[in-house]
Design an enzyme around this catalytic site. Structure first.
Site, PDB file in Angstrom:
ATOM      1  CB  CYS A   4      -0.894  -0.026   1.234  1.00  0.00           C
ATOM      2  SG  CYS A   4      -2.015   1.348   1.282  1.00  0.00           S
TER       3      CYS A   4
ATOM      4  NE  ARG B   9     -16.888  -4.768 -14.423  1.00  0.00           N
ATOM      5  CZ  ARG B   9     -15.931  -5.200 -15.229  1.00  0.00           C
ATOM      6  NH1 ARG B   9     -14.780  -4.571 -15.277  1.00  0.00           N
ATOM      7  NH2 ARG B   9     -16.131  -6.236 -16.010  1.00  0.00           N
TER       8      ARG B   9
HETATM    9  P1  RVP Z   1      -0.840  -6.922   3.882  1.00  0.00           P
HETATM   10  O1  RVP Z   1      -1.421  -8.040   4.677  1.00  0.00           O
HETATM   11  O2  RVP Z   1       0.109  -6.108   4.677  1.00  0.00           O
HETATM   12  O3  RVP Z   1      -0.270  -7.365   2.582  1.00  0.00           O
HETATM   13  O4  RVP Z   1      -2.038  -5.917   3.584  1.00  0.00           O
HETATM   14  C1  RVP Z   1      -3.247  -6.295   3.013  1.00  0.00           C
HETATM   15  C2  RVP Z   1      -4.212  -5.138   3.142  1.00  0.00           C
HETATM   16  O5  RVP Z   1      -3.724  -3.998   2.425  1.00  0.00           O
HETATM   17  C3  RVP Z   1      -5.591  -5.383   2.566  1.00  0.00           C
HETATM   18  O6  RVP Z   1      -6.414  -6.133   3.394  1.00  0.00           O
HETATM   19  C4  RVP Z   1      -6.095  -3.974   2.353  1.00  0.00           C
HETATM   20  O7  RVP Z   1      -6.624  -3.400   3.523  1.00  0.00           O
HETATM   21  C5  RVP Z   1      -4.835  -3.201   1.997  1.00  0.00           C
HETATM   22  N1  RVP Z   1      -4.688  -2.995   0.553  1.00  0.00           N
HETATM   23  C6  RVP Z   1      -5.101  -3.779  -0.466  1.00  0.00           C
HETATM   24  N2  RVP Z   1      -4.742  -3.173  -1.608  1.00  0.00           N
HETATM   25  C7  RVP Z   1      -4.129  -2.051  -1.254  1.00  0.00           C
HETATM   26  C8  RVP Z   1      -3.577  -1.040  -2.140  1.00  0.00           C
HETATM   27  O8  RVP Z   1      -3.486  -1.231  -3.343  1.00  0.00           O
HETATM   28  N3  RVP Z   1      -3.171   0.077  -1.586  1.00  0.00           N
HETATM   29  N4  RVP Z   1      -4.086  -1.953   0.073  1.00  0.00           N
END
Ligand code: RVP
Length: 498
Positions: A313, A414
């Site tokens: 993220c 979409r």
């Molecule tokens: P991790 O477990 O640290 O890989 O994090 C997964 C979490 O990150 C997901 O459950 C979601 O809340 C968040 N996420 C998913 N996609 C993205 C993004 O593209 N920023 N973030």
């Protein structure tokens, strides 16, 4: 100037450690229970529990039907991702619900059907055994693949090839799997039809399912012995998506949003509460007590916490919004406790984003979370839907964020989203099957809880003692001042099984 400017730094999970407390005879690892509330339904007061405090993230690279089945067998649940068509997501949920978990509601055939029809049904469903029932639902026999030759018998009636009721062993109104098991072990058959006192077919129990069931004592199933399935929804097409997911058998929903403290999510939760009052829904994501109060006011039965802390993220870097997961949890858990004192209603809290290892899980739980959601952890497993790639001889799996260009391609087409990305696409080291990894992680959590003298998650919430650690003390807690055969990996030095 801004309304508030806090100069207290936001904290990450990695900045805390648990202090050991007396391990009593009742809190040794073998006696630690990891049972955890996932989500409540405010209208009915019913709480959906997991047998382990773990869910897999609602992401394309993580939670498809295979993950849903594998994780529910281990006691957790997958949040089936919603960045796919409604039909594809509903089919994923239906596949999890169809997976046999003991008593099975069978597809039946009529005694008047032809063998050709049975063979076609077998091809379409993948099932090889069909109970034969009359128009009143009474069991009259069983026809299995061993009883016919598709070419030779294709024009024959089922009644001519089936094993008739008189030659079958049946269980009458059995509701306990161990009773069914005893009958199957004593008999010679691989399947046991369960009937009521009048002879009406209720369900089937397969020997091979019972063996599998015995191997997975923590598996979470509904009252019809089907595995639990949960699905993510978005705030755009929920009016069409939710009915399809409910029809497919979803036990719980989770609204998927990187910022759930919004009018969009309030509107979605209001609609759900009016149309599906007995369906439990996880709201989120939020990182403040105010966000928690907002979602609960709109009917959320659990609140998912985390913004910008996920491994893939970049929301914090792109938008400057977000919060360290530990600080976010502390704020939300305090709001949850105030809500409990005010209303007597307990709302489970879910920690999400940056929960990577067993120690992260247990620290998130000790901070007050009831369950954790993990993406990167599960993306490494065989059961995640992403592709394997070999890089320099190492097997990797692709892992990408829901806000990355790869996932946004679907959403942009979409909903017109996608002006900028909030996630990246990367690789994680392939770890093998979930069943070969998760037990080790759970063993570490049990051991950690035992060291804290806590035999349950409720006791961990009540009695855990956490301490903030300095950067130097974190370093002291890692391997230091020795040479290792392999000192660095793409996991940042972490070992695989974590
Ligand atoms: P991790 O477990 O640290 O890989 O994090 C997964 C979490 O990150 C997901 O459950 C979601 O809340 C968040 N996420 C998913 N996609 C993205 C993004 O593209 N920023 N973030």
């Amino acid at each position: 100037m801004a309304r508030t400017i806090s100069q207290t730094p936001s904290r990450a999970l990695a900045e805390f450690r648990l202090l050991p407390r007396l391990t009593t005879a009742e809190s040794v690892p073998a006696k630690v229970s990891l049972r955890a509330p996932l989500v409540t339904c405010p209208a009915t007061g019913v709480t959906l529990h997991l047998n382990i405090p773990v869910a897999s993230a609602a992401m394309q690279a993580v939670s498809g039907p295979q993950m849903g089945i594998a994780l529910a067998k281990q006691g957790g649940v997958a949040l089936v991702f919603c960045s796919q068509t409604i039909a594809a997501q509903a089919e994923s949920v239906a596949r999890i619900k169809r997976h046999k978990a003991g008593f099975v509601e069978p597809r039946t055939v009529s005694p008047e059907a032809t063998i050709r029809e049975v063979a076609e049904l077998s091809r379409a469903t993948g099932f090889s055994i069909f109970p034969v029932v009359d128009a009143a639902g009474m069991l009259v026999g069983i026809v299995s693949r061993k009883d016919y030759d598709p070419g030779r018998h294709e024009g024959r009636k089922v009644t001519e090839r089936m094993i008739p009721r008189a030659r079958l062993e049946v269980g009458v109104e059995i509701t306990d799997l161990s009773d069914a098991n005893a009958l199957l072990l004593d008999g010679h058959h691989s399947v046991l039809p369960i009937v009521d006192r009048q002879g009406k077919l209720l369900s089937l129990v397969f020997k091979k399912d019972l063996e599998e069931y015995a191997e997975n004592p923590l598996q979470v199933a509904d009252d019809r012995k089907r595995l639990i399935a949960a699905a993510a929804i978005n705030t755009h097409d929920f009016e069409e998506r939710v009915p399809a997911l409910v029809e497919a058998g979803a036990d719980a929903l989770a609204v998927d949003s990187s910022d759930g403290y919004s009018f969009y999510q309030g509107r979605t939760l209001d609609w759900l509460r009016a149309r599906y009052p007995s369906l439990p829904v996880v709201g989120g994501n939020v990182v403040t007590g105010a966000g928690f109060d907002f979602l609960v006011e709109h009917g959320a039965g659990a609140v998912k916490v985390g913004m910008g802390s996920g491994t893939i993220c970049i929301t914090q870097e792109q938008k400057g919004t977000g919060r360290g997961l530990a600080t976010a949890l502390l704020d939300v858990v305090a709001a949850r406790d105030r809500h409990l004192a005010r209303t007597g209603r307990y709302i489970p809290v879910v920690a999400d984003g940056g929960v990577v290892t067993a120690k992260d899980i247990v620290i998130a739980l000790a901070l007050g979370a009831d369950t954790v959601v993990m993406g990167r952890y599960f993306a490494r497993m065989e059961e995640s839907p992403s592709e394997k790639v070999v890089v320099n001889g190492r097997v990797m799996k692709a892992y990408w964020g829901e806000g990355s260009a790869r996932a946004r391609e679907w959403k942009t087409a979409r909903y017109g989203q996608g002006v900028f990305v909030e996630g990246v696409e990367g690789l994680v080291e392939y770890a093998g099957k979930l069943a070969d990894n998760l037990p080790e992680t759970l063993a570490m959590i049990r051991s950690s809880m035992a060291s804290c003298g806590c035999a349950t998650l409720a006791l961990l919430h009540q009695d855990a003692e956490l301490e903030l650690v300095s950067a130097l003390s974190i370093r002291e807690g890692q391997v230091h001042d020795v040479y290792l055969p392999r000192t660095a990996s793409d996991d940042g030095g972490r070992s695989w099984g974590e």
